[in-house]
Design a protein around this motif. Structure first.
Motif, PDB file in Angstrom:
ATOM      1  N   GLU A   1       0.501   5.743   8.431  1.00 18.08           N
ATOM      2  CA  GLU A   1       1.920   4.841   8.307  1.00 18.08           C
ATOM      3  C   GLU A   1       2.166   4.884   6.793  1.00 18.08           C
ATOM      4  O   GLU A   1       3.048   4.212   6.771  1.00 18.08           O
ATOM      5  CB  GLU A   1       2.302   3.796   9.179  1.00 18.08           C
ATOM      6  CG  GLU A   1       1.879   4.510  10.592  1.00 18.08           C
ATOM      7  CD  GLU A   1       1.214   2.968  11.654  1.00 18.08           C
ATOM      8  OE1 GLU A   1       1.108   2.149  11.567  1.00 18.08           O
ATOM      9  OE2 GLU A   1       1.797   3.517  13.091  1.00 18.08           O
ATOM     10  N   GLU A   2       1.103   3.965   6.134  1.00 16.42           N
ATOM     11  CA  GLU A   2       1.796   3.517   4.955  1.00 16.42           C
ATOM     12  C   GLU A   2       1.816   4.644   4.370  1.00 16.42           C
ATOM     13  O   GLU A   2       2.994   4.822   2.703  1.00 16.42           O
ATOM     14  CB  GLU A   2      -0.042   3.162   4.708  1.00 16.42           C
ATOM     15  CG  GLU A   2      -0.371   1.964   4.945  1.00 16.42           C
ATOM     16  CD  GLU A   2      -1.370   1.136   4.695  1.00 16.42           C
ATOM     17  OE1 GLU A   2      -2.102   2.095   3.560  1.00 16.42           O
ATOM     18  OE2 GLU A   2      -2.471  -0.197   5.432  1.00 16.42           O
TER      19      GLU A   2
ATOM     20  N   GLU B   1      -4.577  -5.460   9.977  1.00 16.88           N
ATOM     21  CA  GLU B   1      -5.107  -4.104  10.770  1.00 16.88           C
ATOM     22  C   GLU B   1      -4.656  -4.218  12.276  1.00 16.88           C
ATOM     23  O   GLU B   1      -4.048  -3.652  12.885  1.00 16.88           O
ATOM     24  CB  GLU B   1      -5.001  -2.652   9.935  1.00 16.88           C
ATOM     25  CG  GLU B   1      -4.555  -2.694   8.373  1.00 16.88           C
ATOM     26  CD  GLU B   1      -5.188  -1.406   8.089  1.00 16.88           C
ATOM     27  OE1 GLU B   1      -5.949  -0.746   8.352  1.00 16.88           O
ATOM     28  OE2 GLU B   1      -4.946  -1.394   6.957  1.00 16.88           O
TER      29      GLU B   1
ATOM     30  N   SER C   1       5.508   5.589   4.571  1.00 13.67           N
ATOM     31  CA  SER C   1       6.284   4.382   3.771  1.00 13.67           C
ATOM     32  C   SER C   1       6.326   4.401   2.793  1.00 13.67           C
ATOM     33  O   SER C   1       7.362   4.236   1.955  1.00 13.67           O
ATOM     34  CB  SER C   1       5.591   2.692   4.664  1.00 13.67           C
ATOM     35  OG  SER C   1       6.043   2.026   3.874  1.00 13.67           O
ATOM     36  N   ALA C   2       5.199   4.937   1.689  1.00 17.10           N
ATOM     37  CA  ALA C   2       5.580   4.531   0.640  1.00 17.10           C
ATOM     38  C   ALA C   2       6.473   5.843   0.102  1.00 17.10           C
ATOM     39  O   ALA C   2       6.938   5.699  -0.933  1.00 17.10           O
ATOM     40  CB  ALA C   2       3.882   4.947  -0.058  1.00 17.10           C
TER      41      ALA C   2
ATOM     42  N   PRO D   1      -3.482   4.234  10.375  1.00 21.06           N
ATOM     43  CA  PRO D   1      -2.320   2.917   9.395  1.00 21.06           C
ATOM     44  C   PRO D   1      -2.503   3.826   7.878  1.00 21.06           C
ATOM     45  O   PRO D   1      -1.278   3.759   7.593  1.00 21.06           O
ATOM     46  CB  PRO D   1      -3.748   1.994   9.377  1.00 21.06           C
ATOM     47  CG  PRO D   1      -4.341   2.085  10.539  1.00 21.06           C
ATOM     48  CD  PRO D   1      -4.477   3.469  11.134  1.00 21.06           C
ATOM     49  N   SER D   2      -3.431   4.280   7.773  1.00 21.53           N
ATOM     50  CA  SER D   2      -3.412   5.169   6.149  1.00 21.53           C
ATOM     51  C   SER D   2      -2.161   6.219   6.056  1.00 21.53           C
ATOM     52  O   SER D   2      -1.716   6.524   5.082  1.00 21.53           O
ATOM     53  CB  SER D   2      -4.706   6.075   5.766  1.00 21.53           C
ATOM     54  OG  SER D   2      -4.601   7.062   7.131  1.00 21.53           O
TER      55      SER D   2
ATOM     56  N   GLN E   1      -7.300  -7.091   5.002  1.00 23.86           N
ATOM     57  CA  GLN E   1      -6.332  -6.445   5.591  1.00 23.86           C
ATOM     58  C   GLN E   1      -7.163  -5.544   6.321  1.00 23.86           C
ATOM     59  O   GLN E   1      -5.763  -5.496   7.293  1.00 23.86           O
ATOM     60  CB  GLN E   1      -6.034  -4.728   3.760  1.00 23.86           C
ATOM     61  CG  GLN E   1      -5.500  -5.499   2.721  1.00 23.86           C
ATOM     62  CD  GLN E   1      -5.148  -4.558   1.635  1.00 23.86           C
ATOM     63  OE1 GLN E   1      -5.783  -4.024   1.593  1.00 23.86           O
ATOM     64  NE2 GLN E   1      -4.260  -4.713   1.254  1.00 23.86           N
TER      65      GLN E   1
END
Length: 506
Positions: free
Chosen positions: A419-420, A250, A423-424, A416-417, A246
């Motif tokens: 953005e995730e 990234e 998204s969640a 990235p965290s 992962q």
């Protein structure tokens, strides 16, 4: 004698027993002394509990301490800790246990926790996963023991140094043992540069450090022509393979976004990022070396070096029909020394590159006998690292966090965290809207049916799709929370267990 009935008996000088001179049989009960116990009588032999075996004078406590110190030495040898640090671990264990030490499986975990705290206080890299593997325990169990040791000693541990961890991993990784020292030095410089860029981009924030280190080691190794596999490196550095994959993905995604800033960025994707990685790394290195107002300008290109490389690598066609392939006169090369006259923005280079592609396509479609020399195989596979990597940026050396954040590498994405998480949240918001529609359809089925009948054939198709809608456990939980009057903003946070305890099961 009770055996041969002889009266010729003698006394042995050593033992004091009576022995028959004829048959050499020791006579029974000859030297028997009766011990009559009383207040004033003779004292017998005191048998103590905890004697460490027959024939020794060590007590249970002494034997326990001896075995504990021996166990500490064995574990320090496994972890590669010796000398002063090993003695510090013994002193810390003695201080916490009050000199009693211990024994059993918990004591091995305790030794690993003391070793980790001692090395962390000295800013030495010793990952928890490596300690847990050497001790033979679970990482979570070791983490709980470390917390107890830190709380007992009232110690404030410094932050985990991921750069030191990367340098140590490169030097000790078995997959890189056969690599030359020159390549290892280049891997260290490029890895430190890329790792500090990831720190600036927030990739390491709230993440386990070792999977990030593994991803950087694998990427930089492949960039320098070293055949490394992420599974092997993850196993050697005691990191989870799935998490390493992962983090590696990234890393590639971020580098693709950086590559899309280049004039030919629209052609950069996940499949060819390794081929464009030298350009991306060189771009970030040049941007990080700019200071002051130069950061707001586009990076300058050395035109003399660029044209020299094109001529040296035979990029020109055999037919000189195109102006892009015309030879540069030696008398004109002196103008390249005037660097102020050759400052190009990315927009102008993009326009030139687009015109170049159009002319090349027209040359190929003409089919009039003209032929363009192909790029050599060595160039198609990628540039030699020694040609484009200079290592003059300050990010190639270890910097403080404040200095890293002040650097500009030409790209500043969201972590990235984050953005995730966004998204969640969007996904949960969609599930909430779908759950509200299902609840409304259940409470008022007649109204939904009338609306669907007015829509005609398309409405029937929609009704068929609605019956085939996939509903999972999360949808049922969201419906339950909505029916109990929970606010949508609280549901979007995703803390379902807390909300169920507060509103449903209370």
């Amino acid at each position: 004698c009770h055996k041969c009935r002889s009266i010729n008996l003698v006394i042995d000088d050593l033992t004091g027993n009576t022995v028959c001179a004829s048959c050499a049989v020791v006579q029974q009960y000859d030297n028997y002394e009766a011990h009559i116990g009383s207040i004033t009588g003779e004292k017998g032999t005191y048998v103590r509990m905890g004697t460490a075996g027959s024939g020794t004078n060590y007590s249970y406590r002494d034997t326990k301490i001896f075995n504990a110190r021996k166990s500490i030495d064995d574990h320090m040898l496994r972890l590669g800790i010796s000398g002063v640090k090993s003695q510090e671990v013994k002193l810390l264990a003695e201080k916490i246990t009050g000199g009693e030490y211990g024994q059993g499986a918990w004591f091995s975990v305790f030794i690993g926790a003391c070793a980790y705290v001692v090395m962390r206080k000295d800013r030495k890299t010793l990952p928890i996963a490596e300690v847990a593997d050497a001790i033979g325990c679970d990482e979570c169990e070791l983490g709980r023991m470390i917390s107890r040791v830190v709380d007992f000693t009232d110690t404030k541990l410094p932050e985990f140094d991921i750069v030191n961890s990367f340098e140590r991993s490169v030097k000790t990784c078995p997959s890189l043992t056969k690599v030359s020292e020159e390549v290892v030095l280049r891997i260290l410089q490029q890895g430190v540069f890329l790792l500090q860029c990831l720190i600036k981009w927030g990739v390491t924030t709230g993440r386990r450090p070792m999977p990030v280190v593994v991803s950087v080691v694998v990427f930089v190794g492949k960039l320098n022509g070293v055949d490394v596999k992420i599974e092997d490196v993850a196993q050697e550095l005691h990191a989870g393979i799935y998490t390493c994959r992962q983090r590696y993905r990234e890393l590639l995604v971020i580098l693709v976004k950086v590559g899309q800033i280049l004039p030919w960025g629209k052609d950069v994707n996940m499949k060819n990022i390794m081929s464009n990685a030298p350009f991306v790394m060189q771009y970030m290195e040049r941007k990080s070396m700019m200071k002051g107002c130069d950061q707001r300008q586009s990076p300058e290109f050395d035109m003399e070096e660029l044209v020299g490389d094109l001529r040296k690598e035979n990029y020109a066609p055999e037919d000189r029909g195109s102006i892009y392939f015309e030879d540069v006169n030696s008398d004109e090369t002196c103008c390249f020394d005037q660097s102020d006259r050759y400052k190009f923005s990315t927009e102008s280079l993009s326009i030139v590159y687009a015109k170049f592609l159009d002319e090349v396509s027209s040359l190929k479609s003409g089919n009039d006998g003209r032929r363009i020399c192909r790029i050599p195989n060595s160039r198609r596979k990628g540039f030699d690292v020694a040609e484009w990597w200079q290592g003059r940026s300050e990010l190639s050396k270890k910097l403080q966090l404040k200095q890293i954040l002040e650097k500009d590498v030409g790209f500043d994405p969201e972590p990235p965290s984050f953005e995730e998480g966004c998204s969640a949240t969007e996904t949960r918001r969609g599930k909430i809207n779908a759950a509200k529609l299902r609840i409304q359809r259940t409470l008022n089925p007649s109204g939904c049916g009338a609306v669907e009948e007015e829509e005609g054939v398309k409405g029937r198709k929609r009704r068929k799709k609605a019956t085939e809608e996939d509903v999972d456990w999360e949808d049922f939980i969201i419906e339950t929370l909505l029916l109990h009057g929970v606010k949508e903003a609280e549901i979007e946070s995703g803390h379902y267990n807390v909300l169920l305890d507060l509103h449903v099961f209370s």
